[in-house]
Write a protein that holds these residues in place. Structure first.
Motif, PDB file in Angstrom:
ATOM      1  N   ASP A 142       0.857  -1.179   0.000  1.00 51.52           N
ATOM      2  CA  ASP A 142       0.000   0.000   0.000  1.00 51.52           C
ATOM      3  C   ASP A 142       0.899   1.237   0.000  1.00 51.52           C
ATOM      4  OD1 ASP A 142      -1.560   2.230   0.827  1.00 51.52           O
ATOM      5  OD2 ASP A 142      -3.016   0.877   1.749  1.00 51.52           O
ATOM      6  N   THR A 143       0.945   1.937  -1.129  1.00 46.91           N
ATOM      7  CA  THR A 143       1.851   3.080  -1.233  1.00 46.91           C
ATOM      8  C   THR A 143       1.526   4.203  -0.260  1.00 46.91           C
ATOM      9  OG1 THR A 143       0.536   3.947  -3.102  1.00 46.91           O
ATOM     10  CG2 THR A 143       2.473   2.612  -3.630  1.00 46.91           C
ATOM     11  N   GLU A 144       0.263   4.330   0.124  1.00 49.22           N
ATOM     12  CA  GLU A 144      -0.086   5.385   1.092  1.00 49.22           C
ATOM     13  C   GLU A 144       0.547   5.080   2.442  1.00 49.22           C
ATOM     14  OE1 GLU A 144      -1.680   8.349   1.183  1.00 49.22           O
ATOM     15  OE2 GLU A 144      -1.562   8.215  -0.985  1.00 49.22           O
ATOM     16  N   ILE A 145       0.470   3.827   2.857  1.00 48.93           N
ATOM     17  CA  ILE A 145       1.064   3.430   4.136  1.00 48.93           C
ATOM     18  C   ILE A 145       2.575   3.572   4.067  1.00 48.93           C
ATOM     19  CG2 ILE A 145       1.544   1.452   5.646  1.00 48.93           C
ATOM     20  CD1 ILE A 145      -1.312   0.509   5.167  1.00 48.93           C
ATOM     21  N   LEU A 146       3.160   3.160   2.971  1.00 45.55           N
ATOM     22  CA  LEU A 146       4.613   3.249   2.825  1.00 45.55           C
ATOM     23  C   LEU A 146       5.076   4.705   2.856  1.00 45.55           C
ATOM     24  CD1 LEU A 146       5.179   0.516   0.112  1.00 45.55           C
ATOM     25  CD2 LEU A 146       5.767   0.411   2.541  1.00 45.55           C
ATOM     26  N   ARG A 147       4.364   5.569   2.163  1.00 43.63           N
ATOM     27  CA  ARG A 147       4.750   6.976   2.132  1.00 43.63           C
ATOM     28  C   ARG A 147       4.736   7.554   3.540  1.00 43.63           C
ATOM     29  NH1 ARG A 147       3.170  11.241   3.373  1.00 43.63           N
ATOM     30  NH2 ARG A 147       1.121  10.463   3.910  1.00 43.63           N
TER      31      ARG A 147
END
Length: 198
Positions: free
Chosen positions: A22-27
């Protein structure tokens, strides 16, 4: 530079895998991450800021996810440029193993190379910065997926920076993605469809 570490996450293997994709979580979890945007199949463009000793820079790079075997493992290949600060490139192998229904062991091993000013300041400072970034990432990641401050290190083989070194190099590469326009759906795109990290 070789990095290796194991962390215990307070969530199921599937939940941990979904979060890692999940790119949002990673960001939100990668220190200094400004953005993570899709850049081809299983690839992402990453922009992040990082400080390594006296060197501060904004890295632009690309991360590619390979050898994907959901929900067990994948390899992150990264490379990035930090202008006058130099460059970073490398890869990290991430593995998830279930330990009961609500606990997962995350293990990663990473190797990275740096050049330019980053290489001149010495491997000790680079390794230390990578470990610091990795530690902060897992602290944030554990809190995100577990709802509390979870994510305690199960073991530290000295070089924890892998995951974050990965991002850092990817920073240089790697490592993430800021709220790029709040395009939730686009960002939620599976990391598997993209991805990482060292």
């Amino acid at each position: 530079m070789e990095l290796s570490e194991t962390h215990t996450l307070p969530v199921s293997q599937q939940r941990a895998w979904d979060a890692l994709n999940d790119t949002e979580i990673l960001r939100a979890c990668i220190p200094g991450c400004e953005s993570i945007d899709p850049d081809g199949e299983n690839a992402y463009a990453v922009v992040m800021s990082a400080s390594v000793g006296p060197v501060k820079a904004r890295f632009k790079g690309r991360m590619l996810l390979t050898d994907i075997e959901a929900p067990n493992t994948y390899t992150i290949v990264f490379e990035g440029q930090g202008g006058a600060a130099g460059f970073g490139k490398g890869k990290a192998h991430v593995t998830l193993e279930p330990e009961g229904e609500a606990t997962t062991k995350l293990t990663y091993t990473a190797s990275a190379q740096v050049g330019g000013k980053l290489a001149q300041i010495g491997s000790r400072l680079v390794d230390g910065a990578a470990r610091k970034i990795a530690g902060e990432f897992f602290k944030r990641f554990g809190a995100q997926v577990g709802g509390d401050g979870g994510g305690a290190p199960a073991s530290d083989d000295g070089d924890t920076a892998a995951a974050k070194a990965t991002p850092q190099n990817t920073e240089s590469n790697e490592p993430a993605d800021p709220e790029s326009g709040g395009d939730g759906t686009k960002r939620k795109k599976s990391w598997t469809a993209w991805i990482s990290k060292s």
